[in-house]
Each structure stands twice: as C-alpha cells, then as structure tokens.
Design a protein around this motif. Sequence first.
Motif, PDB file in Angstrom:
ATOM      1  N   PRO A  60       0.809  -1.414  -0.145  1.00 52.99           N
ATOM      2  CA  PRO A  60       0.056   0.013   0.151  1.00 52.99           C
ATOM      3  C   PRO A  60       0.919   1.312  -0.045  1.00 52.99           C
ATOM      4  CG  PRO A  60      -0.064  -0.744   2.238  1.00 52.99           C
ATOM      5  CD  PRO A  60       0.732  -1.926   1.247  1.00 52.99           C
ATOM      6  N   LEU A 119       1.011   5.904  -7.796  1.00 51.05           N
ATOM      7  CA  LEU A 119       0.479   5.532  -6.637  1.00 51.05           C
ATOM      8  C   LEU A 119       1.641   4.824  -5.795  1.00 51.05           C
ATOM      9  CD1 LEU A 119      -3.083   4.175  -7.356  1.00 51.05           C
ATOM     10  CD2 LEU A 119      -2.596   5.763  -5.562  1.00 51.05           C
ATOM     11  N   THR A 124       0.800  -0.866  -7.587  1.00 52.80           N
ATOM     12  CA  THR A 124       0.577  -0.623  -6.205  1.00 52.80           C
ATOM     13  C   THR A 124      -0.063  -1.706  -5.554  1.00 52.80           C
ATOM     14  OG1 THR A 124      -0.500   0.999  -4.829  1.00 52.80           O
ATOM     15  CG2 THR A 124      -1.279   0.467  -7.006  1.00 52.80           C
ATOM     16  N   ASP A 170      -1.988  -4.847  -4.346  1.00 50.31           N
ATOM     17  CA  ASP A 170      -1.775  -6.006  -4.927  1.00 50.31           C
ATOM     18  C   ASP A 170      -2.127  -6.038  -6.309  1.00 50.31           C
ATOM     19  OD1 ASP A 170      -1.685  -9.339  -4.513  1.00 50.31           O
ATOM     20  OD2 ASP A 170      -3.434  -8.985  -5.857  1.00 50.31           O
ATOM     21  N   ILE A 188      -5.661  -6.488  -8.130  1.00 51.30           N
ATOM     22  CA  ILE A 188      -7.075  -5.365  -7.998  1.00 51.30           C
ATOM     23  C   ILE A 188      -6.714  -4.289  -8.627  1.00 51.30           C
ATOM     24  CG2 ILE A 188      -8.510  -4.510  -6.107  1.00 51.30           C
ATOM     25  CD1 ILE A 188      -8.309  -6.826  -4.937  1.00 51.30           C
ATOM     26  N   SER A 230      -2.902  -5.286  -0.261  1.00 48.55           N
ATOM     27  CA  SER A 230      -3.782  -4.509  -0.838  1.00 48.55           C
ATOM     28  C   SER A 230      -4.061  -3.354  -0.120  1.00 48.55           C
ATOM     29  CB  SER A 230      -4.933  -5.110  -1.263  1.00 48.55           C
ATOM     30  OG  SER A 230      -5.845  -3.935  -1.908  1.00 48.55           O
ATOM     31  N   SER A 231      -4.351  -2.120  -0.581  1.00 51.51           N
ATOM     32  CA  SER A 231      -4.740  -0.887   0.135  1.00 51.51           C
ATOM     33  C   SER A 231      -5.842  -1.276   0.986  1.00 51.51           C
ATOM     34  CB  SER A 231      -4.788   0.357  -0.667  1.00 51.51           C
ATOM     35  OG  SER A 231      -5.819   0.147  -1.534  1.00 51.51           O
ATOM     36  N   PHE A 280     -12.774   1.556  -3.906  1.00 49.72           N
ATOM     37  CA  PHE A 280     -11.744   1.942  -4.634  1.00 49.72           C
ATOM     38  C   PHE A 280     -11.810   3.349  -5.313  1.00 49.72           C
ATOM     39  CE2 PHE A 280      -8.346  -1.073  -3.456  1.00 49.72           C
ATOM     40  CZ  PHE A 280      -9.334  -2.041  -3.086  1.00 49.72           C
ATOM     41  N   LEU A 281     -10.996   3.994  -5.811  1.00 47.73           N
ATOM     42  CA  LEU A 281     -11.018   4.788  -7.012  1.00 47.73           C
ATOM     43  C   LEU A 281     -12.124   5.691  -6.848  1.00 47.73           C
ATOM     44  CD1 LEU A 281     -10.123   2.150  -9.417  1.00 47.73           C
ATOM     45  CD2 LEU A 281      -8.696   3.974  -9.186  1.00 47.73           C
ATOM     46  N   VAL A 334      -9.873   6.612   4.307  1.00 50.23           N
ATOM     47  CA  VAL A 334      -8.363   6.508   4.834  1.00 50.23           C
ATOM     48  C   VAL A 334      -7.413   6.877   3.398  1.00 50.23           C
ATOM     49  CG1 VAL A 334      -6.860   4.993   5.505  1.00 50.23           C
ATOM     50  CG2 VAL A 334      -9.229   4.446   6.207  1.00 50.23           C
ATOM     51  N   ALA A 389      -3.223   5.179   3.275  1.00 48.78           N
ATOM     52  CA  ALA A 389      -2.950   4.160   4.248  1.00 48.78           C
ATOM     53  C   ALA A 389      -1.584   3.771   4.148  1.00 48.78           C
ATOM     54  CB  ALA A 389      -3.768   2.974   4.055  1.00 48.78           C
ATOM     55  N   ALA A 449      -7.593   7.667  -1.751  1.00 44.68           N
ATOM     56  CA  ALA A 449      -8.156   7.066  -0.581  1.00 44.68           C
ATOM     57  C   ALA A 449      -8.914   6.087  -0.877  1.00 44.68           C
ATOM     58  CB  ALA A 449      -8.880   8.341  -0.240  1.00 44.68           C
TER      59      ALA A 449
END
Length: 248
Positions: free
Chosen positions: A9, A35, A80, A82, A85, A110-111, A162-163, A189, A192, A220
Amino acid sequence: MVKIIGAGPGAKDLITVRGMRALQEADVIIYAGSLVNEELLEYAKKECEIYNSAYMNLDEVIDVIVKAEQEGKKVVRLHTGDPSIYGAIREQIEVLATHGIRCEICPGVSSFLAAAAALNCEYTVPEVSQTVILTRMEGRTPVPEKEKLSLLAQHGASMAVFLSAGHLKELQEQLCEGAYTPDTPCAIVYKASWAEQQCIKTTIKELEQKAREAGITKTALVLVGDFLGEQYAFSKLYDPEFQTEYRK
Ligand code: SAH
C-alpha cells in the motif's frame, strides 16, 4: 520472464520479502508512479534502469519490457497494492505472451487491508457481516449494470470502495439506495501506511463534507458498514464453550 510485483500500500516495509528481493535483483523496473511510493526504489541496484509508467502508454511499457528481455535483463513491473485489484495486468500479460514472454506474479498487501489495519478494525465481525465487497464508483471505466453500487449496497455487507474519492456525493446517495442509512458508519483512509496517512471515521451522511474539510480528493479508500460501529458478537473461535479440532 517478467516479474509483476505487488508493491503493497505504500510503506517501504510493507512489500513482501519476495517482492523486495526481486527489486534488489532487477536490471529494469517499471513502476506505477501515480501510486507506488518511490522509497521502494531504494531497494534497486544503482545501475538499475527505472521507468515511471504514469508517463507511458501500454505500447511503451511493452516496448521497454520486450527490449530488456531481448538483452537478457531482469525486469520487474511494480504495481501498487496487490496487482490483482485494478492492476490492469491482464492486458500486459496477454500482450507479452504474444512476444513469447511469460509473467510471474508476486502478491502484495492491498490498500483495503492497510486501511483496515490503520483503523484497527476487522471487516468480518460475527453477526454484523461475514462478507467484504471490493468495488468502485463508475468513472471513465464503466461498471457492469448488475454491479451498480446501489445494488451491491443492498447486502449491507462490509464494503471497501476504491477509485472513488472524487465522487463522494454520488457515492453517499448510491449507498443509501441500498441497505445502508445516512447514519451507517463509514471511514475514509487517505494514503494508508504512508507518512501522510489520514483516517477519518464518520457516517455516510457526513462523508463528503469531512473529506472536503481534510482536503482529500484522491489516493483514498472509503470503507462502509456496521463493522465500523459499536455492535458485534464475539467470535466462536476463542469462545471458552466452543470446541475446535485443536482445543477440546
Ligand atoms: N492494486 C491496488 C489498487 C489500485 S486502484 C491495491 O491493491 O490497493 C487505485 C486506488 O486504490 C486508489 O484510487 C485508492 O482508492 C486505492 N489506494 C491505493 N493505495 C492506497 C492507499 N495507500 N491508501 C488508500 N487508498 C489507496
């Protein structure tokens, strides 16, 4: 063979040991600069050639990889979190295969996992939710009709979006078309595990305002669901009354 590596992340020590070793050995690294934390590039050899794919299109990325492979160099493609994803790796793998180049993937943290860690929380708390939905708002990339956020929201499950930090008003509306209410807990978040990390716990109705006040517009994740609330049940796993294969 190209190594597609999950960078994790952000924090330099949240890449896997395998991923770090691949960076140390690489002759060429192509990293997703929008990222990936550039501190990770400190693992690279001095003479390693480094490319930022934020400035490249797919053809340019492929050209760099094909040329390096022909020269017998060790190539790492650093993504970035994993790579599985929103990593856009499938087309890279398939185009490289047409050049006879194989890819090996190394997973990353993953984030959405780093975001839960930042909040000290568990997505799958008994009697609240046993499911995590990973999704996004529609942007320039379309989302299939059956996966519209308002439909996914009907489950009331734990959700990581996400996104979507740039569309928080629409996100709030669509979440409340499902099983969540304006008072359902949520969190945003930012970055992270980075030094700049920010965690804001709020409710769906205040999400956009809180994020705006904090100046968060990208990088975020929005987490939604009652797993962020007060109510839950203890897991059976460590219940003194409960026998398991290991504990009678
Ligand atoms: N493969 C990545 C996701 C790439 S999509 C992963 O597994 O995490 C890019 C989106 O991921 C961003 O818009 C943001 O929503 C999220 N993201 C990536 N890194 C993040 C981080 N450190 N903190 C919060 N969100 C992050």
